[in-house]
Design a protein around this motif. Structure first.
Motif, mmCIF file in Angstrom:
data_model
loop_
_atom_site.group_PDB
_atom_site.id
_atom_site.type_symbol
_atom_site.label_atom_id
_atom_site.label_comp_id
_atom_site.label_asym_id
_atom_site.label_seq_id
_atom_site.Cartn_x
_atom_site.Cartn_y
_atom_site.Cartn_z
ATOM 1 N N LEU A 17 -27.438 46.394 73.417
ATOM 2 C CA LEU A 17 -28.436 45.334 73.323
ATOM 3 C C LEU A 17 -27.815 43.988 73.659
ATOM 4 C CD1 LEU A 17 -31.381 44.564 72.404
ATOM 5 C CD2 LEU A 17 -30.395 44.111 70.152
ATOM 6 N N TRP A 18 -28.535 43.206 74.483
ATOM 7 C CA TRP A 18 -28.214 41.800 74.716
ATOM 8 C C TRP A 18 -29.203 40.954 73.918
ATOM 9 C CZ3 TRP A 18 -23.876 40.569 77.159
ATOM 10 C CH2 TRP A 18 -23.332 41.459 78.103
ATOM 11 N N ASN A 19 -28.680 39.963 73.174
ATOM 12 C CA ASN A 19 -29.523 39.102 72.344
ATOM 13 C C ASN A 19 -29.307 37.644 72.733
ATOM 14 O OD1 ASN A 19 -31.188 38.484 69.915
ATOM 15 N ND2 ASN A 19 -29.294 37.549 69.219
ATOM 16 N N GLY A 20 -30.413 36.908 72.910
ATOM 17 C CA GLY A 20 -30.338 35.576 73.487
ATOM 18 C C GLY A 20 -29.621 34.535 72.665
ATOM 19 N N ASN A 21 -29.763 34.586 71.325
ATOM 20 C CA ASN A 21 -29.154 33.532 70.510
ATOM 21 C C ASN A 21 -29.213 33.920 69.046
ATOM 22 O OD1 ASN A 21 -31.354 31.840 68.849
ATOM 23 N ND2 ASN A 21 -32.277 32.547 70.761
ATOM 24 N N ASN A 22 -28.509 33.162 68.231
ATOM 25 C CA ASN A 22 -28.560 33.336 66.782
ATOM 26 C C ASN A 22 -29.266 32.148 66.136
ATOM 27 O OD1 ASN A 22 -27.539 34.544 64.100
ATOM 28 N ND2 ASN A 22 -26.836 32.436 64.009
ATOM 29 N N GLU A 23 -30.461 32.376 65.606
ATOM 30 C CA GLU A 23 -31.220 31.470 64.728
ATOM 31 C C GLU A 23 -31.722 30.205 65.400
ATOM 32 O OE1 GLU A 23 -29.547 32.891 60.384
ATOM 33 O OE2 GLU A 23 -29.037 30.870 61.054
ATOM 34 N N PRO A 34 -31.707 46.857 77.096
ATOM 35 C CA PRO A 34 -32.749 45.915 76.678
ATOM 36 C C PRO A 34 -32.183 44.541 76.358
ATOM 37 C CG PRO A 34 -32.215 47.414 74.883
ATOM 38 C CD PRO A 34 -31.426 47.878 76.072
ATOM 39 N N TYR A 35 -33.070 43.551 76.454
ATOM 40 C CA TYR A 35 -32.761 42.172 76.080
ATOM 41 C C TYR A 35 -33.781 41.741 75.039
ATOM 42 C CZ TYR A 35 -32.713 37.065 76.320
ATOM 43 O OH TYR A 35 -32.669 35.737 75.998
ATOM 44 N N TRP A 36 -33.320 40.966 74.049
ATOM 45 C CA TRP A 36 -34.181 40.403 73.007
ATOM 46 C C TRP A 36 -33.864 38.918 72.920
ATOM 47 C CZ3 TRP A 36 -38.373 42.319 71.023
ATOM 48 C CH2 TRP A 36 -38.890 41.850 69.807
#
Length: 841
Positions: free
Chosen positions: A436-442, A482-484
């Motif tokens: 998983l790729w995640n765009g940012n934290n918070e 996937p990207y979130w």
């Protein structure tokens, strides 16, 4: 064939005038000859090795070393003539390859500027063919103060809100270098990854982007596909040379000709019926060697090799009656995520070796976890971490590097962000563990709830990164994953980003505002962050803090607590469960027990909601220095009691007693086999006598869950202060037990602890057997108080009268047995709570 020459040796570093060191260090750090420097490394570790500064992690040294981050630094070495002559002989091109420069740097070879950098998270390659001169050559890398660069850019672009006043969002550098609520402010500079020379001719592999997929044919047979997108760089002399690319994996081979003048090609290798890669607990982790070779008229020119695994990954977010799920599927199978958040394991990344990564990943596996989330305020980790996760079946969720702040979208940051993201995706794409790729934290949450909108006005804050740029990059360069957009995020911009019914949620009202029983109010789809604090192991704290005596509020202990009102929250967290602690030893023990209980309660509650809740990622696995924090493994790598609690609640087969609208036993089966056995439920007094009991058989299907109501005679206490419930599960010859107490420890009539204990040497270990004569709650051994290298195999064991448990202290043979068998080494809640001061007195 190309030649690579490592430039690891013979570096120096010195402060560049006008320097900012304190007077006592000024002469040494500004001297023309400099200080010996380690490459890879950083200024802090070089000055420490030279004896010019104290340990940055000790006491409040961090504060006294702030000048380092506000000083410019020059690293220099001499490239000997004989080495360069050998490299250049027969080569058409010579490149300087910098895997990581931290952060704003000017690179000079002799008197020529050959390159400039402004991003810690990128690698750089500079053509230095024409910069080399006869004789010895001086290579120098001068680093501008990260503070000065970031503060200047902040002034130019306008301030942006963030969790901390430091300017970390104005420079592409490890954000937590600027301090966090678990980390010190130690703003580094240096050559933090390898640097070297690459001599080559004709052509080289400028980029290899793998897509590893699995296809299923109409006949049901699977086929693994390794599709390599290749970019080539040619020299002038090699522009018209015919080239050949050859890829091989799992005994399959494919050759592709590259015509003169062409600089890109695709090579695809198909593997019939490959063994599939699975996360741990779901299957094996077969990895295959994938190689690519570039040949020219004279033979081999370049090569690229990686280990890959064949598997599919999807993120299931199809809306259902309860909201929006967030379920990771591998090879089509839904995965119950049992994970932890990862922060940089050291403030000085070059100190994190492959062996240290292996120790941490083994601790992940040892705690029965199956996922690490690489948090966005740190860095893209070394390939070592991802390789080790692939070998051990630990899934990786990778944040892009944005955390807890509004980030400008203007130049020069926008260009740096895109280049950095493109490089990271290509570099990491071959790792089977990455899912998983995640765009940012918070940041999306912060924009919605933390008052940013009014402060920002019309200024940019990163939205286009998370909702446009990054998803486009992933779709282009890594369409297999996937990207979130962020964590937390609810799937749509028009929903509150931290809605538990949709996507991912971060639960921080518990700890910050509420007792940990607040977890019971949540019915989330996926918990990506939640946590509770405790101090590090005693040996870790003692080595870092010189206070005499240690106390919860002594200066050094307080300096190693970075959370806002952290000590107050620890005290308020203890009060409803144990009352106030009597002194440092009780405070240290009870806060660690409280942390373990808080997270255990949360995970058991969330696991009991499977498949509605598809996973938890506890904050956090590790620490970067000795600190009171939310970690399960402290800054010295020692396991806190939380680690042992995580091992229990993450077991494949878990039994827990819940009070959701009535007492029930929940049996959680995270295996591919049916779980059958018998459960015996007993209401007992604190002396262990059975007051009521019932026994029944059970059967739980694969990856299933069963909830059994506890009959009224067992579920209802006549005297809550003096009764408890045990749920003993027998299956396949194993016995497991879950406990239920009707009152908090502070309100229980806990007996004075009575037990028999003996310690026997077995080889290099010490075995400690404790036989209870009264109920003993959360019995634990802390051998690190006697020997920092000693570790115990179990912690937080509750015993009924006449029951025994044997602890093994690894490497404990030389410990004093008498000291091992008494407080503060051997502890239980009974004596800690009963010695607590009575606030009514």
């Amino acid at each position: 064939m190309a030649v690579h020459f490592d430039l690891r040796e013979n570096w120096t570093v010195r402060a560049v005038p006008p320097a900012g060191p304190p007077e006592e260090a000024a002469e040494a750090v500004t001297a023309p000859e400099g200080v010996p420097a380690a490459v890879p490394g950083c200024v802090h570790t070089d000055l420490l090795a030279a004896g010019l500064i104290g340990d940055p992690y000790a006491d409040d040294n961090e504060t006294r070393l702030g000048w380092i981050g506000r000083t410019d630094w020059r690293y220099a070495t001499v490239l000997a003539e004989d080495a360069l002559t050998g490299l250049l002989e027969g080569a058409e091109r010579l490149d300087l390859v910098c895997d990581g420069l931290d952060t704003v740097a000017e690179v000079r070879l002799n008197d020529r500027v050959v390159g400039r950098t402004a991003n810690m998270h990128r690698s750089y390659r500079f053509d230095v063919t024409d910069a080399v001169r006869a004789g010895d050559n001086e290579l120098a890398v001068t680093f501008t103060s990260a503070y000065r660069y970031a503060e200047d850019l902040r002034l130019r672009l306008g301030d942006r809100p963030g969790a901390y006043p430091e300017p970390f969002q104005f420079i592409r550098k490890m954000a937590c270098n600027f301090g966090w609520d678990w980390g010190p402010t130690l703003v580094t500079a240096g050559i933090w990854r390898p640097i070297g020379l690459h001599a080559w001719s004709t052509a080289r592999l400028a980029g290899v982007r793998p897509e590893i997929t699995v296809r299923t044919g109409a006949d049901g047979r699977t086929e693994g596909v390794a599709r390599l997108h290749v970019e080539l760089e040619r020299t002038g002399a090699g522009a018209d040379a015919p080239l050949t690319l050859t890829a091989a994996v799992a005994g399959q081979r494919r050759e592709v000709a590259v015509a003169p003048g062409e600089s890109a090609a695709v090579v695809e290798v198909r593997v019939p019926d490959p063994r599939l890669w699975w996360p741990r607990g779901h299957g094996d982790q077969p990895l295959y060697d994938l190689g690519l070779r570039l040949d020219g008229p004279g033979g081999e020119l370049d090569a690229w090799r990686r280990r890959v695994g064949f598997r599919t990954v999807e993120l299931d977010t199809r809306p259902d009656a309860a909201g929006t799920p967030f379920t990771i599927r591998v090879n089509g199978e839904p995965i119950l995520v049992k994970g932890a958040n990862w922060i940089p394991d050291d403030c000085f990344p070059a100190r994190v070796t492959r062996e240290r990564y292996a120790e941490r990943i083994d601790q992940v596996v040892g705690a029965n976890m199956n996922l690490l989330r690489i948090w966005g305020g740190g860095r893209y980790e070394s390939d070592d971490l991802y390789e080790l996760c692939g070998e051990r079946g630990v899934l990786v969720w990778q944040d892009f590097l944005f955390a807890c702040a509004a980030y400008p979208e203007e130049p020069p940051l926008a260009e740096e962000v895109e280049a950095e993201a493109r490089e990271a995706v290509v570099r990491l794409a071959h790792h089977a563990a990455l899912v998983l790729w995640n765009g940012n934290n918070e940041n999306i949450w912060g924009h919605e709830d933390w008052g940013w909108k009014a402060e920002l006005g019309a200024r940019t804050w990163g939205e286009r990164y998370y909702l446009d740029l990054l998803p486009r990059i992933v779709a282009e360069l890594d369409p297999t994953r996937p990207y979130w957009p962020g964590s937390p995020y609810s799937g749509r911009p028009d929903r509150h980003p931290n809605d538990p019914a949709h996507g991912t949620v971060h639960i921080w009202d518990v700890w910050n505002e509420r007792d940990y029983t607040g977890y019971l109010d949540y019915r989330p789809r996926f918990v990506a962050e939640f946590g509770f604090q405790a101090p590090p192991a005693h040996a870790t704290l003692r080595a870092a803090v010189g206070d005499e005596p240690l106390a919860p509020d002594s200066p050094g202990v307080r300096h190693h607590q970075k959370a806002e009102d952290g000590d107050g929250k620890l005290a308020r967290g203890l009060a409803p469960h144990f009352g106030p602690a009597a002194g440092f030893d009780d405070w240290h023990y009870l806060t660690q027990v409280n942390q373990a209980r808080a997270i255990s309660l949360g995970i058991e509650h969330f696991r009991a909601q499977w498949p509605l809740c598809a996973g938890t990622v506890v904050w956090q696995l590790n620490d970067c220095w000795p600190v009171t924090s939310w970690s399960a493994v402290d800054g010295a790598g020692r396991r806190k009691p939380l680690w042992y609690a995580l091992r229990r609640v993450h077991r494949d087969r878990l039994v827990t007693v819940r009070a959701d609208g009535g007492l029930s036993v929940v049996l959680c089966n995270d295996t591919g086999r049916t779980w059958e056995g018998r459960v015996r439920l007993a209401r007992r007094d604190l002396a262990g006598a059975v007051l009521e009991e019932v026994e029944a058989g059970f059967q739980v299907g694969p990856r299933g869950l069963l909830r059994l109501a506890v009959p009224e005679p067992v579920a209802r206490a006549e005297d809550p202060a003096r009764e408890l419930v045990t749920a003993d599960v027998t299956a396949d010859g194993d016995v497991d037990r879950a406990w239920w107490f009707f009152a908090e420890d502070v309100d229980l009539a806990l007996p004075e602890p009575e037990y028999d204990a003996e310690a026997l040497v077995r080889g290099g270990d010490l075995r400690v057997t404790v036989t209870a004569r009264t109920l003993l709650r959360d019995l634990a051994l802390f051998p690190d108080r006697l020997d920092g290298a000693a570790e115990v195999d179990e912690a937080l064991v509750t015993l009924l009268p006449e029951e025994s448990h044997t602890f093994t202290i690894e490497g404990g043979a030389a410990l004093d047995p008498e000291a091992v068998l008494r407080p503060p080494v051997l502890r239980c809640v009974n004596e800690a709570v009963r010695t607590a001061p009575d606030p009514a007195r």
